[in-house]
Motif scaffolding. Structure first.
Motif, mmCIF file in Angstrom:
data_model
loop_
_atom_site.group_PDB
_atom_site.id
_atom_site.type_symbol
_atom_site.label_atom_id
_atom_site.label_comp_id
_atom_site.label_asym_id
_atom_site.label_seq_id
_atom_site.Cartn_x
_atom_site.Cartn_y
_atom_site.Cartn_z
ATOM 1 N N GLU A 1 -1.747 10.476 4.994
ATOM 2 C CA GLU A 1 -0.656 11.264 5.557
ATOM 3 C C GLU A 1 -0.238 10.733 6.927
ATOM 4 N N LYS A 2 -1.190 10.122 7.648
ATOM 5 C CA LYS A 2 -0.902 9.554 8.969
ATOM 6 C C LYS A 2 -0.432 8.104 8.892
ATOM 7 N N GLY A 3 -0.266 7.578 7.668
ATOM 8 C CA GLY A 3 0.226 6.216 7.507
ATOM 9 C C GLY A 3 -0.835 5.138 7.594
ATOM 10 N N MET A 4 -2.091 5.500 7.399
ATOM 11 C CA MET A 4 -3.191 4.537 7.508
ATOM 12 C C MET A 4 -3.629 4.052 6.120
ATOM 13 N N PRO A 5 -4.042 2.784 6.028
ATOM 14 C CA PRO A 5 -4.576 2.257 4.761
ATOM 15 C C PRO A 5 -5.855 2.988 4.351
ATOM 16 N N PRO A 6 -6.252 2.861 3.083
ATOM 17 C CA PRO A 6 -7.490 3.498 2.625
ATOM 18 C C PRO A 6 -8.685 3.068 3.467
ATOM 19 N N PHE A 7 -9.665 3.962 3.580
ATOM 20 C CA PHE A 7 -10.830 3.752 4.427
ATOM 21 C C PHE A 7 -11.520 2.414 4.171
ATOM 22 N N LEU A 8 -11.669 2.020 2.910
ATOM 23 C CA LEU A 8 -12.370 0.773 2.607
ATOM 24 C C LEU A 8 -11.449 -0.444 2.591
ATOM 25 N N GLN A 9 -10.147 -0.248 2.688
ATOM 26 C CA GLN A 9 -9.195 -1.356 2.842
ATOM 27 C C GLN A 9 -9.034 -1.712 4.320
ATOM 28 N N LEU B 1 -11.051 -4.626 6.295
ATOM 29 C CA LEU B 1 -10.667 -6.004 5.977
ATOM 30 C C LEU B 1 -9.309 -6.357 6.568
ATOM 31 N N MET B 2 -8.359 -5.432 6.470
ATOM 32 C CA MET B 2 -7.053 -5.677 7.094
ATOM 33 C C MET B 2 -7.186 -5.705 8.614
ATOM 34 N N GLY B 3 -8.011 -4.797 9.148
ATOM 35 C CA GLY B 3 -8.199 -4.731 10.598
ATOM 36 C C GLY B 3 -8.784 -6.000 11.172
ATOM 37 N N LEU B 4 -9.747 -6.585 10.455
ATOM 38 C CA LEU B 4 -10.336 -7.845 10.928
ATOM 39 C C LEU B 4 -9.363 -9.004 10.775
ATOM 40 N N LYS B 5 -8.705 -9.086 9.626
ATOM 41 C CA LYS B 5 -7.779 -10.204 9.396
ATOM 42 C C LYS B 5 -6.628 -10.190 10.396
ATOM 43 N N HIS B 6 -6.142 -9.012 10.727
ATOM 44 C CA HIS B 6 -4.940 -8.905 11.572
ATOM 45 C C HIS B 6 -5.240 -8.369 12.976
ATOM 46 N N ARG B 7 -6.461 -8.551 13.450
ATOM 47 C CA ARG B 7 -6.842 -8.018 14.767
ATOM 48 C C ARG B 7 -6.035 -8.636 15.903
ATOM 49 N N ASN B 8 -5.486 -9.823 15.717
ATOM 50 C CA ASN B 8 -4.655 -10.434 16.757
ATOM 51 C C ASN B 8 -3.196 -10.011 16.657
ATOM 52 N N LEU C 1 0.832 -1.208 0.000
ATOM 53 C CA LEU C 1 0.000 0.000 0.000
ATOM 54 C C LEU C 1 0.867 1.258 0.000
ATOM 55 N N ALA C 2 1.926 1.255 0.803
ATOM 56 C CA ALA C 2 2.847 2.400 0.846
ATOM 57 C C ALA C 2 3.473 2.629 -0.525
ATOM 58 N N GLY D 1 -14.799 -4.898 -4.130
ATOM 59 C CA GLY D 1 -13.580 -5.505 -4.667
ATOM 60 C C GLY D 1 -12.360 -5.454 -3.776
ATOM 61 N N TYR D 2 -12.473 -4.913 -2.588
ATOM 62 C CA TYR D 2 -11.340 -4.881 -1.666
ATOM 63 C C TYR D 2 -11.147 -6.266 -1.058
ATOM 64 N N ARG D 3 -9.904 -6.572 -0.685
ATOM 65 C CA ARG D 3 -9.571 -7.831 -0.037
ATOM 66 C C ARG D 3 -8.693 -7.560 1.177
ATOM 67 N N ALA D 4 -8.629 -8.517 2.089
ATOM 68 C CA ALA D 4 -7.864 -8.344 3.319
ATOM 69 C C ALA D 4 -6.372 -8.244 3.057
ATOM 70 N N GLY D 5 -5.897 -8.953 2.048
ATOM 71 C CA GLY D 5 -4.491 -8.869 1.659
ATOM 72 C C GLY D 5 -4.364 -7.974 0.439
ATOM 73 N N TYR D 6 -3.368 -7.123 0.424
ATOM 74 C CA TYR D 6 -3.187 -6.200 -0.687
ATOM 75 C C TYR D 6 -1.887 -6.521 -1.404
ATOM 76 N N ARG D 7 -1.943 -6.572 -2.690
ATOM 77 C CA ARG D 7 -0.751 -6.758 -3.533
ATOM 78 C C ARG D 7 -0.591 -5.527 -4.407
ATOM 79 N N SER D 8 0.634 -5.118 -4.636
ATOM 80 C CA SER D 8 0.921 -3.912 -5.396
ATOM 81 C C SER D 8 0.314 -3.956 -6.800
ATOM 82 N N GLU D 9 -0.176 -2.805 -7.209
ATOM 83 C CA GLU D 9 -0.730 -2.681 -8.566
ATOM 84 C C GLU D 9 0.357 -2.378 -9.569
ATOM 85 N N LYS D 10 1.556 -2.108 -9.118
ATOM 86 C CA LYS D 10 2.666 -1.736 -10.020
ATOM 87 C C LYS D 10 3.419 -2.947 -10.498
#
Length: 182
Positions: A128-136, A139-146, A120-121, A173-182
């Motif tokens: 600006e505060k280093g947080m993932p996009p609002f709709l990402q 899913l990341m928060g739930l997957k990695h809550r532990n 994502l970075a 179309g968002y998923r818990a794991g993110y892979r670079s689009e580049k």
């Protein structure tokens, strides 16, 4: 999934992370990384690892840690251990690149979080505060809550928001794991 020897780079902070041992190789007991942190004005959000002890051994340079509101500077030859649940973040504000070995025990799936977060970075998708996009984030928060949680807003508010938004995020179309689009 990360494996021993894999290298990822955070384009926002310049941090390079090399996986030395992953949960897969240690039967879930340890994630150990080699980290290179150049000077950066960008800090990660203050967060906790609710079920993991973490720490670092600085090989060269200095790392600045904010742990439970107290700043500590860890220099070459020194180490820090951060208890599970302790609010913290770290950064390098010195000109020399800070080289350290960092660990998380148990490993859980923190390696997968780092892979998604760094991707994502690199795609310029962190705020600006280093947080993932609002709709990402739900899913990341739930997957990695532990493994990892930001300290604000309170966890119960985060969790409720994540559960409410998760179905919408998946539909868009968002998923818990993110892979670079580049």
């Amino acid at each position: 999934m990360a494996k021993q020897g894999d290298k990822i780079v955070n384009g926002r902070t310049g941090q390079t992370m090399i996986f030395l041992e992953t949960g897969k190789e240690t039967n879930g007991t340890l994630l150990e990384t080699e980290s290179f942190n150049p000077k950066s004005d960008m800090r990660e959000p203050i967060h906790i690892h609710p079920k993991q002890e973490s720490g670092a051994r600085v090989i060269s340079g200095k790392l600045h840690f904010l742990v439970n509101g107290k700043e500590e500077v860890i220099s070459a030859g020194e180490r820090i251990t951060i208890a599970a649940g302790a609010a913290h973040c770290f950064w390098n504000e010195d000109d020399e690149v800070a080289h350290s070995v960092q660990y998380f025990t148990p490993a859980l799936h923190i390696d997968e979080f780092f892979e998604s977060f760094f991707a994502l970075a690199n795609d310029g998708k962190l705020s600006e505060k280093g947080m993932p996009p609002f709709l990402q984030l739900p899913l990341m928060g739930l997957k990695h809550r532990n493994e990892i949680r930001v300290t604000s807003p309170p966890w119960v508010i985060q969790l409720l928001t994540y559960y409410l938004l998760a179905p919408v995020c998946y539909l868009l179309g968002y998923r818990a794991g993110y892979r670079s689009e580049k």
